[in-house]
Design an enzyme around this catalytic site. Structure first.
Site, PDB file in Angstrom:
ATOM      1  CE  LYS A  10      19.493  67.332  -0.938  1.00 61.19           C
ATOM      2  NZ  LYS A  10      18.659  66.995  -2.122  1.00 61.19           N
ATOM      3  CE1 TYR A  50      16.498  62.241  -0.753  1.00 57.70           C
ATOM      4  CE2 TYR A  50      18.807  61.638  -0.657  1.00 57.70           C
ATOM      5  CZ  TYR A  50      17.811  62.598  -0.597  1.00 57.70           C
ATOM      6  OH  TYR A  50      18.135  63.914  -0.395  1.00 57.70           O
ATOM      7  CG  ASN A 113      18.070  69.971  -4.352  1.00 52.16           C
ATOM      8  OD1 ASN A 113      18.800  69.317  -3.613  1.00 52.16           O
ATOM      9  ND2 ASN A 113      16.784  69.705  -4.495  1.00 52.16           N
ATOM     10  CG  HIS A 116      16.126  66.196   2.486  1.00 51.22           C
ATOM     11  ND1 HIS A 116      15.194  65.700   1.608  1.00 51.22           N
ATOM     12  CD2 HIS A 116      15.718  65.802   3.724  1.00 51.22           C
ATOM     13  CE1 HIS A 116      14.282  65.015   2.295  1.00 51.22           C
ATOM     14  NE2 HIS A 116      14.578  65.060   3.576  1.00 51.22           N
ATOM     15  CD  GLU A 127      13.144  62.721   5.914  1.00 48.47           C
ATOM     16  OE1 GLU A 127      12.666  62.411   4.803  1.00 48.47           O
ATOM     17  OE2 GLU A 127      13.350  63.920   6.234  1.00 48.47           O
TER      18      GLU A 127
HETATM   19  P1  CMP Z   1      15.308  66.080  -1.959  1.00 46.00           P
HETATM   20  O1  CMP Z   1      14.362  67.067  -1.361  1.00 46.00           O
HETATM   21  O2  CMP Z   1      16.465  65.686  -1.118  1.00 46.00           O
HETATM   22  O3  CMP Z   1      14.491  64.754  -2.371  1.00 46.00           O
HETATM   23  C1  CMP Z   1      14.841  63.949  -3.467  1.00 46.00           C
HETATM   24  C2  CMP Z   1      16.029  64.472  -4.225  1.00 46.00           C
HETATM   25  O4  CMP Z   1      16.238  63.888  -5.495  1.00 46.00           O
HETATM   26  C3  CMP Z   1      15.834  65.939  -4.520  1.00 46.00           C
HETATM   27  O5  CMP Z   1      15.895  66.690  -3.332  1.00 46.00           O
HETATM   28  C4  CMP Z   1      16.943  66.170  -5.547  1.00 46.00           C
HETATM   29  O6  CMP Z   1      18.213  66.345  -4.931  1.00 46.00           O
HETATM   30  C5  CMP Z   1      16.998  64.823  -6.278  1.00 46.00           C
HETATM   31  N1  CMP Z   1      16.466  64.872  -7.634  1.00 46.00           N
HETATM   32  C6  CMP Z   1      17.178  64.661  -8.746  1.00 46.00           C
HETATM   33  N2  CMP Z   1      16.429  64.735  -9.829  1.00 46.00           N
HETATM   34  C7  CMP Z   1      15.173  64.995  -9.421  1.00 46.00           C
HETATM   35  C8  CMP Z   1      13.929  65.177 -10.092  1.00 46.00           C
HETATM   36  N3  CMP Z   1      13.823  65.121 -11.414  1.00 46.00           N
HETATM   37  N4  CMP Z   1      12.827  65.441  -9.338  1.00 46.00           N
HETATM   38  C9  CMP Z   1      12.920  65.483  -7.987  1.00 46.00           C
HETATM   39  N5  CMP Z   1      14.073  65.327  -7.303  1.00 46.00           N
HETATM   40  C10 CMP Z   1      15.201  65.076  -8.008  1.00 46.00           C
END
Ligand code: CMP
Length: 139
Positions: A10, A50, A113, A116, A127
């Site tokens: 990311k 998403y 984070n 993904h 995906e």
């Molecule tokens: P990802 O695994 O890419 O899937 C959804 C993304 O939403 C997650 O990682 C985070 O980057 C983002 N995100 C932001 N806030 C939240 C939250 N409260 N709970 C889950 N995902 C979140």
């Protein structure tokens, strides 16, 4: 069984020049990077990717974040690749991630984070096909 999963490094990670460090963790976990490209996602791409989160309160921020800089999209292959990658990524919220995981070591927040990974075989297939043509994946 041998399986493929979809990964994104990311914008928070590409910005801090962590692509190589994350790829090292992926390879140390026994996963093979069989496709990889660096792209700048469009808003439309991020919204579609998403789409399952469209009703969540964090959706707009997530789309802004995912289009805030380059990402590296990847296809990873290995034994039980989906679960293996989820293990090395660690929990979504880095505060809950185990020591040694990508998110524990590198993630900035629950949103930023660093990576993904697909959550199931069906989503992995969708995906992967969203970002890669068949001839771009070399196993
Ligand atoms: P990802 O695994 O890419 O899937 C959804 C993304 O939403 C997650 O990682 C985070 O980057 C983002 N995100 C932001 N806030 C939240 C939250 N409260 N709970 C889950 N995902 C979140």
């Amino acid at each position: 069984a041998l399986q493929r999963t979809f990964s994104i490094i990311k914008p928070d990670a590409t910005r801090r020049n962590l692509t190589g460090a994350i790829n090292a963790k992926i390879e140390e976990a026994g996963l093979r990077i069989v496709a990889q490209k660096r792209i700048h996602m469009t808003k439309a791409q991020a919204e579609t990717f998403y789409g399952v989160h469209a009703e969540r309160p964090f959706f707009n921020d997530l789309v802004s974040f995912m289009t805030s800089g380059p990402v590296v999209v990847q296809v990873l292959e290995g034994e039980d690749a989906i679960a293996a990658y989820r293990k090395v990524m660690g929990a979504t919220n880095p505060a809950n991630a185990e020591a040694g995981t990508i998110r524990k070591e590198f993630a900035e927040s629950i949103e930023a984070n660093s990576v993904h990974g697909s959550d199931a075989p069906e989503t992995a297939a969708v995906e992967i096909a969203y970002f890669f043509a068949g001839n771009e994946i070399v196993g």
